[in-house]
Design an enzyme around this catalytic site. Structure first.
Site, PDB file in Angstrom:
ATOM      1  N   GLY A   6      -0.906 -40.404   7.201  1.00  0.00           N
ATOM      2  CA  GLY A   6       0.371 -40.718   6.876  1.00  0.00           C
ATOM      3  C   GLY A   6       0.887 -40.058   5.737  1.00  0.00           C
TER       4      GLY A   6
ATOM      5  CG  HIS B 260       0.762 -48.983  10.302  1.00  0.00           C
ATOM      6  ND1 HIS B 260       1.092 -47.858  10.306  1.00  0.00           N
ATOM      7  CD2 HIS B 260      -0.271 -48.808   9.266  1.00  0.00           C
ATOM      8  CE1 HIS B 260       0.503 -47.262   9.417  1.00  0.00           C
ATOM      9  NE2 HIS B 260      -0.146 -47.792   8.645  1.00  0.00           N
TER      10      HIS B 260
END
Length: 543
Positions: free
Chosen positions: A282, A11
């Site tokens: 992340g 992503h």
């Protein structure tokens, strides 16, 4: 030499360009395509490339695809041995293998043979260790997953990475947090920050139970055993109201994440003896955990890549190739690496849109006056930010002294009311107002305790737990915003302004003038500042 970095596999597809060891441009595809996160992290979307972002990076430098010396693709399909997505994993791997051909199609003139695969976590590590202010540091990467692992611990010495530990899948702290995000009714691989915000409303009463299933192994790794989250709180449908049970689950997972990260960094410190730590992946966007690592951990300094999520691997991949080719790497001096527009271009957009506007002689004073009058200001200046944080280039600004402005801005953005909004503060004033977190803190990647006396004066930016995720502003780096802050203080006595991202819920951050005008037209914002120009809602809709 010229190196183009590409992130595409999961992503947040993005592109970055490094020329002669310096970062020239970096941007996420979502800013061009207007699709939040660019795409969903599914195996059958792995073929989608950041075509628009890559083409813009080249245009920014005046280069054609054939001028690139090498392309870094931040995923190495040769490393894939597990099948976390079952049969779909083969499709993801196939797309990665064919990525050089896809890139040559997207960027005509590019030689597919110039594409090199950089392992996902190595790209993350480079985005932190090579972009940081230091040549020597420890580096910790933690995210959902890469090819075969979910974590990397290592050390950079004179720009060379020494990998000391990795954690093989399926064990993943990032995927655990994604699972809880989905269980609480949010979108996984997107809304994890909402869980972090919700955690402040709960009590970590399930912490002891989570310690039994999420634990470190003493060798730099960890285990995440299968967890039935329904034991702690029933799954929430999307948009449903949450209860104290859900907040307690969020608080428990957040607390256990912080504990495990602390154990990992202590192991890393013991192995390296380094004073400095660089973070990416992340999980490194969890600013609450970052502050705890700095405050209670063994490292004297912690630097976090502003684009710590997967978009940052585009930059990391390019830096890794540059380092491998012997290029001296310049530290990352700013996150303002995206698109920018000249005053003439911005004025032309306003003229075409037939929007009444003015050009104040003293823009900082004019904007400070609007903010002091409790107006909400959409602020569009300079080059767009790389990464998920609005850092005073694509921001919504407001008065921090009115508690109602938290609800007011959340209504403007169409998002949950438990979400906090953040303060910008003059770097020279930050230490008297905010404690525990680092100063300077220019990238909004740590939380700070708010002095109780100041908390009563700036209630809009104080979270329920008494903290704030601050951005410090220095006159050298951001002269215009520093002047706005100074002018605002002269009118209100407050050296702080509310800063949240210029977008509405579910949409990417505003990037170009059309985005700004559309957002201004559709949201109850009082003033739009587009470069040197000021647009007032009353004047627009009266004309």
């Amino acid at each position: 030499m010229r190196f183009l970095g590409i992130n595409a596999i999961f992503h947040d597809p993005a592109a970055a360009l490094v020329v002669d060891g310096r970062i020239v441009a970096a941007a996420e595809e979502e800013r061009f395509s207007r699709r939040k996160h660019g795409k969903r992290p599914l195996a059958f979307s792995a073929w989608e490339l950041p075509e628009l972002a890559a083409a813009w990076c080249l245009r920014k430098a005046g280069l054609a695809p054939e001028d690139i010396d090498a392309v870094a693709y931040s995923y190495d399909p040769a490393l894939v041995t597990q099948r976390p997505d079952g049969d779909w994993e083969d499709l993801r791997t196939t797309y990665a293998v064919r990525a050089p051909l896809f890139l040559a199609t997207a960027l005509p003139g590019l030689d597919p043979g110039q594409v090199s695969y950089v392992p996902h976590h190595v790209a993350h590590a480079a985005s932190a260790g090579l972009a940081s202010p230091w040549r020597d540091c420890a580096v910790l990467v933690c995210d959902g997953r890469g090819e075969n692992v979910s974590h990397l611990a290592g050390r950079y010495r004179d720009g060379e990475l020494d990998v000391l530990a990795t954690q093989e899948l399926p064990h993943s702290l990032g995927l655990m947090y994604e699972d809880v995000t989905q269980h609480l009714g949010f979108l996984r691989s997107s809304d994890e920050y909402k869980v972090m915000a919700m955690a402040s409303y709960g009590v970590p009463r399930h912490l002891e139970a989570l310690r039994e299933v999420v634990y470190t192994t003493g060798d730099g790794g960890f285990r995440v055993e299968p967890v039935d989250w329904n034991v702690y709180a029933k799954a929430l449908p999307k948009g449903a109201s949450w209860t104290s049970d859900h907040a307690d689950l969020a608080a428990s997972v957040q607390a256990r994440l912080e504990e495990v990260l602390m154990e990992l960094v202590r192991w890393l410190h013991e192995r390296t003896g380094e004073r400095r730590l660089a973070l990416a992946g992340g999980v490194a966007l969890n600013c609450v955990a970052n502050t705890r690592l700095l405050d209670e951990g063994p490292f004297d300094e912690v630097w976090v890549q502003p684009a710590a999520g997967d978009s940052g691997t585009a930059l990391g991949g390019a830096l890794h190739l540059a380092q491998a080719h012997g290029e001296p790497i310049a530290p990352m001096a700013t996150a303002a690496l995206g698109r920018g527009f000249t005053d003439e271009e911005l004025g032309a957009w306003l003229d075409v849109a037939r929007v009444p506007h003015s050009r104040p002689a003293d823009l900082a004073a004019a904007v400070a006056a609007e903010l002091a009058d409790d107006k909400i200001v959409a602020w569009f200046q300079g080059r767009a930010e790389y990464g998920p944080r609005a850092l005073g280039h694509r921001s919504l600004l407001a008065h921090p002294g009115h508690a109602r402005n938290t609800e007011r801005l959340n209504d403007v953005k169409g998002r949950e009311q438990f979400r906090p909004i953040a303060p910008m503060v003059l770097e020279s004033r930050a230490a008297e107002i905010f404690g525990r977190g680092p100063v300077p803190s220019p990238y909004m990647l740590f939380v700070h305790d708010v002095d109780p006396d100041w908390a009563a004066r700036i209630p809009a930016v104080v979270h329920v737990d008494g903290t704030a995720r601050i951005q410090t502003v220095s006159p050298a780096a951001e002269p215009l915003m520093a002047r706005v802050l100074a002018e605002f203080e002269s009118r209100t006595g407050l050296p702080v302004i509310v800063n949240t991202s210029l977008n509405t819920a579910g949409r990417p951050m505003v990037d170009d003038p059309r985005d700004a005008l559309e957002c201004f037209g559709s949201a109850p914002v009082d003033v739009l500042v587009l470069g040197p120009y000021v647009v007032r809602r009353g004047e627009v809709f009266a004309s």
